[in-house]
Design a protein around this motif. Structure first.
Motif, short mmCIF file in Angstrom:
data_model
loop_
_atom_site.label_atom_id
_atom_site.label_comp_id
_atom_site.label_asym_id
_atom_site.label_seq_id
_atom_site.Cartn_x
_atom_site.Cartn_y
_atom_site.Cartn_z
N ASP A 23 48.69 32.70 53.72
CA ASP A 23 49.73 32.67 54.59
C ASP A 23 50.89 33.16 53.60
OD1 ASP A 23 50.66 30.29 53.08
OD2 ASP A 23 49.29 29.22 53.93
N PRO A 24 52.28 33.22 54.16
CA PRO A 24 53.40 33.54 53.47
C PRO A 24 53.36 33.06 51.81
CG PRO A 24 54.03 33.68 55.34
CD PRO A 24 52.64 32.78 55.45
N ASP A 25 52.93 31.74 51.70
CA ASP A 25 52.95 30.97 50.42
C ASP A 25 51.79 31.02 49.79
OD1 ASP A 25 55.67 29.89 50.84
OD2 ASP A 25 54.77 28.37 52.13
N HIS A 26 50.67 31.58 50.35
CA HIS A 26 49.46 31.68 49.61
C HIS A 26 48.63 33.31 49.90
CE1 HIS A 26 50.41 27.51 50.42
NE2 HIS A 26 49.60 27.33 49.29
N PRO A 27 49.37 34.10 49.09
CA PRO A 27 48.52 35.48 49.34
C PRO A 27 47.23 35.51 48.65
CG PRO A 27 50.46 35.48 47.68
CD PRO A 27 50.44 34.17 48.29
N ALA A 28 46.41 36.41 48.92
CA ALA A 28 45.08 36.56 48.52
C ALA A 28 45.29 37.94 47.50
CB ALA A 28 44.07 36.41 49.30
N SER A 29 44.77 37.73 46.18
CA SER A 29 44.64 39.14 45.50
C SER A 29 43.01 39.70 45.95
CB SER A 29 44.40 38.62 44.03
OG SER A 29 43.49 37.84 43.60
N ILE A 30 42.99 40.94 45.43
CA ILE A 30 41.79 41.47 45.52
C ILE A 30 40.77 40.87 45.06
CG2 ILE A 30 40.51 43.70 44.88
CD1 ILE A 30 42.44 44.12 47.14
N LYS A 31 40.77 40.26 43.68
CA LYS A 31 39.84 39.63 43.16
C LYS A 31 39.32 38.17 43.82
CE LYS A 31 38.61 37.23 38.86
NZ LYS A 31 37.90 36.11 39.60
N ASP A 32 40.39 37.62 44.56
CA ASP A 32 40.02 36.43 45.37
C ASP A 32 39.06 36.94 46.56
OD1 ASP A 32 41.66 35.02 44.09
OD2 ASP A 32 43.32 35.14 45.17
N ILE A 33 39.53 38.16 47.31
CA ILE A 33 38.62 38.60 48.37
C ILE A 33 37.08 38.98 47.86
CG2 ILE A 33 38.30 40.44 50.04
CD1 ILE A 33 41.55 40.46 50.07
N LEU A 34 37.13 39.65 46.63
CA LEU A 34 35.84 40.14 46.04
C LEU A 34 34.97 38.67 45.95
CD1 LEU A 34 36.83 43.12 43.80
CD2 LEU A 34 35.81 43.05 46.13
N ASP A 35 35.58 37.71 45.36
CA ASP A 35 34.87 36.33 44.91
C ASP A 35 34.30 35.66 46.25
OD1 ASP A 35 35.23 37.02 42.29
OD2 ASP A 35 37.03 35.59 41.96
N TYR A 36 35.26 36.04 47.13
CA TYR A 36 34.73 35.23 48.47
C TYR A 36 33.65 35.90 49.09
CZ TYR A 36 35.29 33.54 53.43
OH TYR A 36 34.78 32.90 54.57
N LEU A 37 33.81 37.21 49.18
CA LEU A 37 32.71 37.98 49.76
C LEU A 37 31.27 37.90 48.97
CD1 LEU A 37 34.69 41.46 50.58
CD2 LEU A 37 33.88 39.82 52.32
N ALA A 38 31.28 37.46 47.98
CA ALA A 38 30.36 37.62 46.98
C ALA A 38 29.48 36.29 47.23
CB ALA A 38 30.63 37.63 45.50
N GLN A 39 30.18 35.28 47.77
CA GLN A 39 29.51 34.37 48.15
C GLN A 39 28.55 34.44 49.26
OE1 GLN A 39 32.22 30.71 48.85
NE2 GLN A 39 33.97 31.72 48.03
N PHE A 40 28.65 35.66 50.12
CA PHE A 40 27.89 35.73 51.26
C PHE A 40 26.89 36.89 50.98
CE2 PHE A 40 31.90 33.89 52.76
CZ PHE A 40 31.15 32.87 53.58
N GLY A 41 26.88 37.11 49.42
CA GLY A 41 25.81 38.29 49.08
C GLY A 41 26.55 39.81 49.54
N ILE A 42 27.75 39.75 49.66
CA ILE A 42 28.38 41.08 50.15
C ILE A 42 29.07 41.78 48.76
CG2 ILE A 42 30.10 42.24 51.63
CD1 ILE A 42 29.67 40.01 53.59
N ARG A 43 28.62 42.77 48.36
CA ARG A 43 29.22 43.40 47.23
C ARG A 43 30.39 44.46 47.77
NH1 ARG A 43 25.05 45.06 42.90
NH2 ARG A 43 27.04 45.67 41.74
N ALA A 44 31.37 44.57 47.09
CA ALA A 44 32.28 45.58 47.62
C ALA A 44 33.18 46.08 46.67
CB ALA A 44 33.14 45.03 48.64
#
Length: 325
Positions: A23-44
């Motif tokens: 949300d406007p007070d909690h942006p996500a960095s690229i690293k945050d997104i990559l770490d989240y996808l990795a939890q599901f076995g998705i490499r990007a």
């Protein structure tokens, strides 16, 4: 699931992550997104995230991009904004026709329309325990069945209950049959306005209705002048307590203008009567609750017409006072 199949889900996981965690007070960095996808076995790769975010923006998601150090992505607006969700949560938790369990379940679903961070703000304002709530768990399905009957122009049958001294609901004898016309939310309760052969146009508390069934017979269609208008009906009937409809002329102190408007609406005609009073005339279903409402204003409210109602009001007040003599 094969690696290639997981990769196909990457865009969906990315959409879920941005909606749930940002949300406007909690942006996500690229690293945050990559770490989240990795939890599901998705490499990007970082570059693929840039293009995936753009795809979501092209799809219609309102995603804000923060450039530079400490930048990232966040969902800027949703279908329901936080103030709107707070308003809906307030309505759910204050509704007596919903059980405590149904209230909490519905509030949880409403909270799911915001980010996880905003959900904490919604949870802080939830106060359901201890409030007066219905005990009828079938209220959701009752309302849905009644709406279907109205849309399909069909009569319904049901059983009807009343509260006993044992604090339990007891069904009245027999099966009720009625032609449903309106559902009205009044005084935090849901009411069905319907026509029955026995009682004519009347209403029922939906949380006291059980075993509602759609019948094959069509509704009894009322003459145009008898068809209930939701706005007019709720103004004429006090707290959904039926009574004989009478044209009533009332005189109020000017200090009660807000009370009268809150009760009857802002489109009514108020006629000044001297510097300190005004007169209001309306068709009202006269009942003990209406008389009690009027008595609550003491000398600041007076019935001017009809005389039969004045006599009825005197008897009402005398009966109440007699208990203290």
């Amino acid at each position: 699931m094969a690696k290639s199949e997981k990769q196909k889900l990457k865009l969906l996981y990315l959409k879920d992550y941005l909606e749930q965690y940002t949300d406007p007070d909690h942006p996500a960095s690229i690293k945050d997104i990559l770490d989240y996808l990795a939890q599901f076995g998705i490499r990007a790769e970082r570059k693929s995230i840039y293009s995936d975010v753009q795809y979501l923006m092209d799809y219609g998601m309102d995603i804000e991009v923060l450039h530079g150090r400490g930048g990232g992505y966040y969902v800027n607006s949703r279908q329901f904004e936080l103030p709107e969700l707070k308003l809906l949560v307030d309505a759910v938790q204050s509704s007596k026709f919903l059980t405590q369990r149904k209230s909490m379940a519905l509030i949880k679903k409403l909270a799911g329309l915001s980010s996880l961070h905003e959900q904490q703000l919604l949870k802080r304002q939830v106060v359901v325990s201890g409030r007066v709530k219905t005990m009828n768990e079938s209220i959701y399905y009752n309302v849905d069945t009644i709406h279907s009957a109205i849309a399909e122009n069909r009569q319904i049958s049901f059983t009807y209950s009343e509260w006993g001294l044992d604090r339990k609901r007891h069904a009245r004898e027999g099966i009720y049959t009625a032609s449903p016309f309106l559902l009205i939310w009044d005084d935090e309760n849901y009411y069905l306005v319907a026509h029955s052969e026995k009682h004519g146009l009347t209403h029922y508390r939906v949380d006291k209705m059980d075993r509602i069934n759609l019948l094959s017979s069509p509704r009894t269609m009322l003459p145009e002048h008898e068809r209930p208008d939701p706005t007019v009906y709720s103004k004429q009937v006090f707290n959904m307590f039926s009574g004989e409809k009478t044209q009533v002329k009332l005189r109020f102190d000017n200090s009660l203008v807000g009370v009268v408007i809150d009760r009857f609406g802002s489109d009514i005609m108020l006629i000044p009567d001297g510097p300190d009073h005004f007169i209001y005339t309306a068709d009202i279903a006269v009942s003990p609750l209406f008389l009690g409402w009027l008595a609550g204003f003491g000398g600041r409210a007076k019935i001017l017409f009809p005389n039969s109602l004045i006599d009825q009001y005197k008897a009402f007040c005398a009966e109440s006072l007699a208990q203290y003599q």
